[in-house]
Design a protein around this motif. Structure first.
Motif, PDB file in Angstrom:
ATOM      1  N   UNK A 178      10.578 -19.747   0.003  1.00 31.53           N
ATOM      2  CA  UNK A 178       9.310 -19.914  -0.700  1.00 31.53           C
ATOM      3  C   UNK A 178       9.203 -21.321  -1.288  1.00 31.53           C
ATOM      4  N   UNK A 179      10.263 -21.801  -1.889  1.00 28.78           N
ATOM      5  CA  UNK A 179      10.281 -23.166  -2.428  1.00 28.78           C
ATOM      6  C   UNK A 179      10.055 -24.172  -1.300  1.00 28.78           C
ATOM      7  N   UNK A 180      10.723 -23.980  -0.186  1.00 27.16           N
ATOM      8  CA  UNK A 180      10.588 -24.881   0.957  1.00 27.16           C
ATOM      9  C   UNK A 180       9.151 -24.891   1.487  1.00 27.16           C
ATOM     10  N   UNK A 181       8.586 -23.710   1.709  1.00 26.15           N
ATOM     11  CA  UNK A 181       7.236 -23.617   2.268  1.00 26.15           C
ATOM     12  C   UNK A 181       6.186 -24.103   1.267  1.00 26.15           C
ATOM     13  N   UNK A 182       6.392 -23.861  -0.021  1.00 27.21           N
ATOM     14  CA  UNK A 182       5.489 -24.383  -1.046  1.00 27.21           C
ATOM     15  C   UNK A 182       5.501 -25.912  -1.009  1.00 27.21           C
ATOM     16  N   UNK A 183       6.656 -26.478  -0.728  1.00 23.31           N
ATOM     17  CA  UNK A 183       6.760 -27.929  -0.586  1.00 23.31           C
ATOM     18  C   UNK A 183       5.870 -28.450   0.529  1.00 23.31           C
ATOM     19  N   UNK A 184       5.780 -27.701   1.628  1.00 29.84           N
ATOM     20  CA  UNK A 184       4.865 -28.090   2.704  1.00 29.84           C
ATOM     21  C   UNK A 184       3.425 -28.104   2.203  1.00 29.84           C
ATOM     22  N   UNK A 204       6.872 -18.161  -7.872  1.00 27.03           N
ATOM     23  CA  UNK A 204       5.851 -17.140  -7.640  1.00 27.03           C
ATOM     24  C   UNK A 204       4.602 -17.440  -8.477  1.00 27.03           C
ATOM     25  N   UNK A 205       4.787 -17.918  -9.700  1.00 22.01           N
ATOM     26  CA  UNK A 205       3.651 -18.330 -10.531  1.00 22.01           C
ATOM     27  C   UNK A 205       2.901 -19.472  -9.861  1.00 22.01           C
ATOM     28  N   UNK A 206       3.644 -20.470  -9.371  1.00 24.35           N
ATOM     29  CA  UNK A 206       3.008 -21.629  -8.747  1.00 24.35           C
ATOM     30  C   UNK A 206       2.218 -21.231  -7.500  1.00 24.35           C
ATOM     31  N   UNK A 207       2.784 -20.365  -6.685  1.00 21.26           N
ATOM     32  CA  UNK A 207       2.055 -19.900  -5.497  1.00 21.26           C
ATOM     33  C   UNK A 207       0.786 -19.159  -5.900  1.00 21.26           C
ATOM     34  N   UNK A 208       0.882 -18.327  -6.898  1.00 20.36           N
ATOM     35  CA  UNK A 208      -0.289 -17.602  -7.377  1.00 20.36           C
ATOM     36  C   UNK A 208      -1.337 -18.573  -7.927  1.00 20.36           C
ATOM     37  N   UNK A 209      -0.910 -19.547  -8.711  1.00 22.82           N
ATOM     38  CA  UNK A 209      -1.823 -20.525  -9.303  1.00 22.82           C
ATOM     39  C   UNK A 209      -2.576 -21.303  -8.218  1.00 22.82           C
ATOM     40  N   UNK A 210      -1.866 -21.680  -7.164  1.00 20.95           N
ATOM     41  CA  UNK A 210      -2.478 -22.449  -6.079  1.00 20.95           C
ATOM     42  C   UNK A 210      -3.088 -21.555  -4.998  1.00 20.95           C
ATOM     43  N   UNK A 211      -3.191 -20.272  -5.292  1.00 16.48           N
ATOM     44  CA  UNK A 211      -3.847 -19.301  -4.408  1.00 16.48           C
ATOM     45  C   UNK A 211      -3.211 -19.261  -3.015  1.00 16.48           C
ATOM     46  N   UNK A 212      -1.903 -19.163  -3.009  1.00 15.57           N
ATOM     47  CA  UNK A 212      -1.167 -19.009  -1.755  1.00 15.57           C
ATOM     48  C   UNK A 212      -0.744 -17.549  -1.653  1.00 15.57           C
ATOM     49  N   UNK A 268      -1.435 -19.322   3.188  1.00 11.19           N
ATOM     50  CA  UNK A 268      -0.511 -18.208   3.335  1.00 11.19           C
ATOM     51  C   UNK A 268       0.917 -18.725   3.475  1.00 11.19           C
ATOM     52  N   UNK A 269       1.848 -17.941   2.968  1.00 10.65           N
ATOM     53  CA  UNK A 269       3.253 -18.102   3.329  1.00 10.65           C
ATOM     54  C   UNK A 269       3.686 -16.757   3.883  1.00 10.65           C
ATOM     55  N   UNK A 270       4.148 -16.777   5.125  1.00  6.90           N
ATOM     56  CA  UNK A 270       4.635 -15.571   5.786  1.00  6.90           C
ATOM     57  C   UNK A 270       6.153 -15.554   5.720  1.00  6.90           C
TER      58      UNK A 270
END
Length: 88
Positions: free
Chosen positions: A69-75, A23-31, A53-55
């Motif tokens: 979330x981990x999978x989609x962040x990988x994309x 969740x920190x990583x997604x926030x940092x990368x503005x997802x 976005x990640x839906x």
């Protein structure tokens, strides 16, 4: 893509940001993380303004959400250049 490459990229991110918190990583990368009535469990999307976005499908368990979330962040990490340039 080779598993060893992905594993190396993950290690670099964890060292760079000193965290494993997805969740920190997604926030940092503005997802932005959004919950919708979709048929698949999760999807990564970049809109025409290059907003990320990640839906998620509504109703997932917390563990399913983390896994997806981990999978989609990988994309995002592995394919963001391709995804941005395919609009040209």
């Amino acid at each position: 893509m080779r598993y060893s490459y992905i594993k190396t990229q993950v290690k670099i991110l964890m060292l760079l940001h000193n965290t494993k918190d997805i969740y920190f990583l997604c926030n940092y990368y503005k997802i932005s993380i959004l919950y919708e009535n979709i048929t698949c469990k999760g999807i990564f999307y970049i809109d025409e303004k290059s907003t990320n976005f990640i839906f998620f499908k509504k109703g997932l368990t917390s563990q399913e959400e983390i896994d997806i979330l981990i999978h989609e962040f990988g994309h995002y990490i592995l394919h963001k250049k391709y995804l941005l340039h395919r609009r040209s």
